[in-house]
Enzyme design. Structure first.
Site, short mmCIF file in Angstrom:
data_model
loop_
_atom_site.label_atom_id
_atom_site.label_comp_id
_atom_site.label_asym_id
_atom_site.label_seq_id
_atom_site.Cartn_x
_atom_site.Cartn_y
_atom_site.Cartn_z
CE1 TYR A 143 66.40 -13.51 6.13
CE2 TYR A 143 67.54 -15.59 6.08
CZ TYR A 143 67.25 -14.63 6.80
OH TYR A 143 67.46 -14.66 7.71
CE LYS A 147 69.57 -12.15 7.43
NZ LYS A 147 69.57 -11.14 8.77
#
Length: 236
Positions: A143, A147
């Site tokens: 994650y 990002k």
């Protein structure tokens, strides 16, 4: 700067806690229409909200949405996915691919598809990408990585679209009080506050939103030695 008055807004991940606030707040600020997109669109109680099916990991789905909604002036890349657990070594291959496609490739390909249409509204068009404070802190495994990749892509899009008069806004935020952050007991930002902050910045012509103190601190730490950011690396 990009005004929400009379804008036509497209929100990805519109069914979620942050997405639904983007839909309603855009209308409250004078948007003429909001395309509320999701893999499985929900019904809404306002004729100005147009539900559309969109899977950001599917090229054909992106093309269909661009064809159905060519009048968009503000694109909000809000849809995201976080795997269970935070270890990049123990995520499954499928989890890694799903996160890369949802959090990075999907927003990038959607922005690329809409770029020519947004450029036609030069001076009053915007792309808003929802990053995460974890782009600057390797806590979330894949994650965090996706990002960080989206942050970099947003910077590139901003530079390339600036001559066309398209404002590109990158948003960093820590935990937000939504279902995605239900596992955490840390302090969480009210999604309504986040959305208001993002739209305030967009209408003020800003390029980056540090929505909470976590984001402010993590960005400030980018210039620090790695051992200061990650104390576990310090030699004993």
């Amino acid at each position: 700067m990009t005004s929400l008055t009379g804008a036509v807004v497209l929100v990805t991940g519109a069914n979620g806690g942050i997405g639904s606030h983007f839909v309603h707040e855009a209308l409250a600020r004078g948007a003429a229409k909001v395309y509320a997109t999701a893999r499985t669109p929900r019904t809404w109680d306002d004729d100005r909200i147009v539900p559309l099916a969109l899977d950001v990991t599917d090229a054909a789905s992106i093309a269909a949405v661009v064809e159905a909604a060519p009048d968009v002036t503000v694109l909000i890349n809000n849809a995201g996915h976080a795997p269970a657990g935070f270890s990049i070594l123990t995520h499954t291959d499928d989890e890694i691919r799903q996160n890369v496609e949802t959090n990075f490739l999907g927003p990038l390909f959607l922005a690329r598809a809409y770029a020519p249409l947004l450029a036609a509204h030069s001076g009053n068009a915007a792309i808003i990408d929802i990053h995460s404070a974890m782009a600057w802190y390797a806590f979330g495994g894949i994650y965090s990585a996706t990002k960080a990749a989206l942050w970099s892509a947003t910077n590139s899009l901003r530079l390339e679209l600036q001559p066309a008069g398209v404002q590109v806004v990158g948003v960093h935020v820590g935990y937000v009080d939504t279902a995605m952050a239900a596992h955490s007991t840390d302090e969480k930002l009210d999604p309504a506050v986040l959305v208001a902050t993002v739209f305030d910045a967009t209408e003020a012509g800003e390029y980056e939103v540090l929505a909470d103190e976590t984001s402010v601190q993590l960005k400030a730490g980018l210039s620090a030695p790695l051992e200061a950011v990650y104390p576990q690396l310090a030699k004993g």
